[in-house]
Design a protein around this motif. Structure first.
Motif, PDB file in Angstrom:
ATOM      1  N   THR A  23      50.842  39.677  13.862  1.00 36.79           N
ATOM      2  CA  THR A  23      52.008  40.491  14.190  1.00 36.79           C
ATOM      3  C   THR A  23      51.574  41.930  14.384  1.00 36.79           C
ATOM      4  OG1 THR A  23      53.456  39.037  12.933  1.00 36.79           O
ATOM      5  CG2 THR A  23      54.288  41.235  13.432  1.00 36.79           C
ATOM      6  N   SER A  25      53.341  45.513  15.987  1.00 38.04           N
ATOM      7  CA  SER A  25      54.623  46.017  16.472  1.00 38.04           C
ATOM      8  C   SER A  25      54.550  46.739  17.810  1.00 38.04           C
ATOM      9  CB  SER A  25      55.234  46.943  15.416  1.00 38.04           C
ATOM     10  OG  SER A  25      54.366  48.031  15.171  1.00 38.04           O
ATOM     11  N   SER A  27      52.134  46.224  20.407  1.00 37.79           N
ATOM     12  CA  SER A  27      51.155  45.612  21.302  1.00 37.79           C
ATOM     13  C   SER A  27      51.785  44.796  22.415  1.00 37.79           C
ATOM     14  CB  SER A  27      50.206  44.711  20.494  1.00 37.79           C
ATOM     15  OG  SER A  27      49.500  45.459  19.527  1.00 37.79           O
ATOM     16  N   ASP A  28      53.104  44.845  22.564  1.00 40.32           N
ATOM     17  CA  ASP A  28      53.787  43.963  23.503  1.00 40.32           C
ATOM     18  C   ASP A  28      53.319  44.138  24.948  1.00 40.32           C
ATOM     19  OD1 ASP A  28      57.107  43.839  21.947  1.00 40.32           O
ATOM     20  OD2 ASP A  28      55.179  42.932  21.419  1.00 40.32           O
ATOM     21  N   ASP A  29      52.892  45.328  25.331  1.00 40.23           N
ATOM     22  CA  ASP A  29      52.529  45.590  26.726  1.00 40.23           C
ATOM     23  C   ASP A  29      51.031  45.484  26.982  1.00 40.23           C
ATOM     24  OD1 ASP A  29      55.030  48.191  26.800  1.00 40.23           O
ATOM     25  OD2 ASP A  29      55.196  46.069  27.351  1.00 40.23           O
ATOM     26  N   PRO A  51      50.108  39.978  28.242  1.00 39.35           N
ATOM     27  CA  PRO A  51      51.368  40.300  27.556  1.00 39.35           C
ATOM     28  C   PRO A  51      52.491  39.292  27.767  1.00 39.35           C
ATOM     29  CG  PRO A  51      50.451  42.279  28.504  1.00 39.35           C
ATOM     30  CD  PRO A  51      49.609  41.129  28.995  1.00 39.35           C
ATOM     31  N   ASP A  52      52.575  38.735  28.988  1.00 43.00           N
ATOM     32  CA  ASP A  52      53.684  37.813  29.228  1.00 43.00           C
ATOM     33  C   ASP A  52      53.357  36.384  28.804  1.00 43.00           C
ATOM     34  OD1 ASP A  52      53.086  37.517  32.846  1.00 43.00           O
ATOM     35  OD2 ASP A  52      51.880  36.989  31.114  1.00 43.00           O
ATOM     36  N   ARG A  70      52.360  33.759  22.782  1.00 44.60           N
ATOM     37  CA  ARG A  70      52.947  35.012  22.285  1.00 44.60           C
ATOM     38  C   ARG A  70      54.453  34.874  22.226  1.00 44.60           C
ATOM     39  NH1 ARG A  70      49.690  40.173  24.729  1.00 44.60           N
ATOM     40  NH2 ARG A  70      51.104  41.270  23.328  1.00 44.60           N
ATOM     41  N   LYS A  72      57.078  37.741  22.242  1.00 43.41           N
ATOM     42  CA  LYS A  72      57.233  39.195  22.307  1.00 43.41           C
ATOM     43  C   LYS A  72      58.408  39.672  21.473  1.00 43.41           C
ATOM     44  CE  LYS A  72      56.147  41.466  26.021  1.00 43.41           C
ATOM     45  NZ  LYS A  72      56.066  41.976  27.402  1.00 43.41           N
ATOM     46  N   HIS A  75      56.948  40.177  18.322  1.00 44.43           N
ATOM     47  CA  HIS A  75      55.718  40.974  18.354  1.00 44.43           C
ATOM     48  C   HIS A  75      54.539  40.189  17.773  1.00 44.43           C
ATOM     49  CE1 HIS A  75      58.579  44.124  19.194  1.00 44.43           C
ATOM     50  NE2 HIS A  75      59.121  43.996  18.001  1.00 44.43           N
ATOM     51  N   THR A  96      44.093  44.164  19.597  1.00 43.55           N
ATOM     52  CA  THR A  96      44.894  44.630  20.730  1.00 43.55           C
ATOM     53  C   THR A  96      44.002  45.361  21.707  1.00 43.55           C
ATOM     54  OG1 THR A  96      46.853  44.873  19.352  1.00 43.55           O
ATOM     55  CG2 THR A  96      46.845  46.036  21.442  1.00 43.55           C
TER      56      THR A  96
END
Length: 125
Positions: A23, A25, A27-29, A51-52, A70, A72, A75, A96
């Motif tokens: 996890t 917080s 790093s989504d992009d 990311p996707d 993942r 998202k 996260h 990341t």
């Protein structure tokens, strides 16, 4: 400083399965990856995911036993490991990337700027 929290490691018999979670917080992009390390050896890449979640890379034949995913919204990145072997025993680290995509150069350690503390996976009968 990004805080990355790994979980899911443990002891499993050969042929068993484990699911690791990481996890992070913010790093989504960015691309994220798993690496593993055993004593006196260099840290090696296990897999990388965009990311996707639509594209992922794996080392060698691990892609037939391991699956990255993942969520998202949570996260979180997952590593599903099946048909585990004693040679999979290692400390597993999530990371990341500095970049938004994995690319063929994903195994380079200098491409990652945030690392988790590691979670131990032991495969033994």
């Amino acid at each position: 400083q990004e805080q990355m929290v790994e979980s899911g490691g443990g002891v499993v018999r050969p042929g068993g399965s484990l699911r690791l979670s990481c996890t992070a917080s913010s790093s989504d992009d960015y691309a994220m990856a798993w690496f593993r390390q055993v004593p006196e050896k260099e840290r090696e890449g296990v897999g990388c995911i965009d990311p996707d979640g639509r594209h992922s890379y794996y080392t060698g034949a691990e892609g037939r036993r391991f699956t990255l995913s993942r969520d998202k919204g949570k996260h979180t990145m997952f590593l599903e490991m099946n048909y585990l072997k004693p040679s999979d025993t290692a400390i597993y680290f999530c990371a990341t990337s500095l970049y938004s995509l994995c690319t063929s150069a994903w195994k380079g350690l200098n491409r990652y700027h945030h690392w988790g503390q590691g979670t131990q996976v032991t495969v033994s009968s």
